[in-house]
Design an enzyme around this catalytic site. Sequence first.
Site, PDB file in Angstrom:
ATOM      1  N   GLN A 167       0.820  -1.214   0.000  1.00  8.47           N
ATOM      2  CA  GLN A 167       0.000   0.000   0.000  1.00  8.47           C
ATOM      3  C   GLN A 167       0.852   1.261   0.000  1.00  8.47           C
ATOM      4  O   GLN A 167       0.362   2.340  -0.322  1.00  8.47           O
ATOM      5  CB  GLN A 167      -0.942   0.007   1.213  1.00  8.47           C
ATOM      6  CG  GLN A 167      -2.073  -1.004   1.124  1.00  8.47           C
ATOM      7  CD  GLN A 167      -3.134  -0.761   2.187  1.00  8.47           C
ATOM      8  OE1 GLN A 167      -3.341   0.360   2.646  1.00  8.47           O
ATOM      9  NE2 GLN A 167      -3.813  -1.823   2.581  1.00  8.47           N
ATOM     10  N   SER A 168       2.102   1.138   0.340  1.00  6.38           N
ATOM     11  CA  SER A 168       2.993   2.293   0.410  1.00  6.38           C
ATOM     12  C   SER A 168       3.357   2.778  -0.991  1.00  6.38           C
ATOM     13  O   SER A 168       3.967   2.034  -1.769  1.00  6.38           O
ATOM     14  CB  SER A 168       4.270   1.908   1.162  1.00  6.38           C
ATOM     15  OG  SER A 168       5.317   2.813   0.889  1.00  6.38           O
ATOM     16  N   PRO A 169       3.009   4.017  -1.344  1.00  5.80           N
ATOM     17  CA  PRO A 169       3.398   4.529  -2.666  1.00  5.80           C
ATOM     18  C   PRO A 169       4.907   4.484  -2.913  1.00  5.80           C
ATOM     19  O   PRO A 169       5.330   4.047  -3.991  1.00  5.80           O
ATOM     20  CB  PRO A 169       2.847   5.958  -2.667  1.00  5.80           C
ATOM     21  CG  PRO A 169       1.686   5.903  -1.721  1.00  5.80           C
ATOM     22  CD  PRO A 169       2.130   4.970  -0.633  1.00  5.80           C
TER      23      PRO A 169
END
Length: 231
Positions: free
Chosen positions: A13-15
């Site tokens: 989920q971390s860009p």
Amino acid sequence: MRGEKTVLYKNDQSPPARSVKMLMSLLGLNFIEQRDINPLFREQDTPEMRKKNPMRTIPFIDDGDFSLGDSHAICLYLLEKYGKPEHEYLYPKDIKKRATVNQRLFFDCGVVFQRLRAVMAPTYMGQMTEMPKEVIGGIRNAYGTLEAYLSESVYLADDVMTIADICTISTVSSLDGLHPVDGKRYPKLRQWLTNMYAKDFVKEENQQGCEDHVTYLFAAMELNKQQKSKL
């Protein structure tokens, strides 16, 4: 060249983590092990992780006796270590072109991601129930600058894709999910998104994580709203 095992600590989920994964896919670095870290459980805060990555950010890379945080630094490190001549377009040797790529990378890190962080941080802390006007205004301001950059070239720094596009698409795709890019107001940015979304490495390494990220943020805002209504 490979030496000791290389490990990428990430969360899909971390860009920033997604940008590293996209570059790894593009370079064919499937020998790098990927390990998940859950930031909500503060798994990056253990003494071992703090020693390797004092920033306590995600992602970071552990390359034998060398550790490195910050997605932009990691992408440049991997590109310079494993990139082949056919990858030179991603980070051109021409000094002016490279300076432009660097500036776009700094803009992504210093401005665009901060607009996303203005949503993420208060939402994770249980404070944000919906995006206020000033936050939306900041996002639109970033969109406007990206639109201006894209008036000069097809991609952010050149007429061919560079590492700046790979890092920035991970951030902007999450922003686009939270506050969609208006194609009438920002036609060049909308077209750039269309071009980037169509690339296989973006579909494979960014799309699902981005969708999960946006879904989680909206769900967290709704939960924050419900909890505040009980007070």
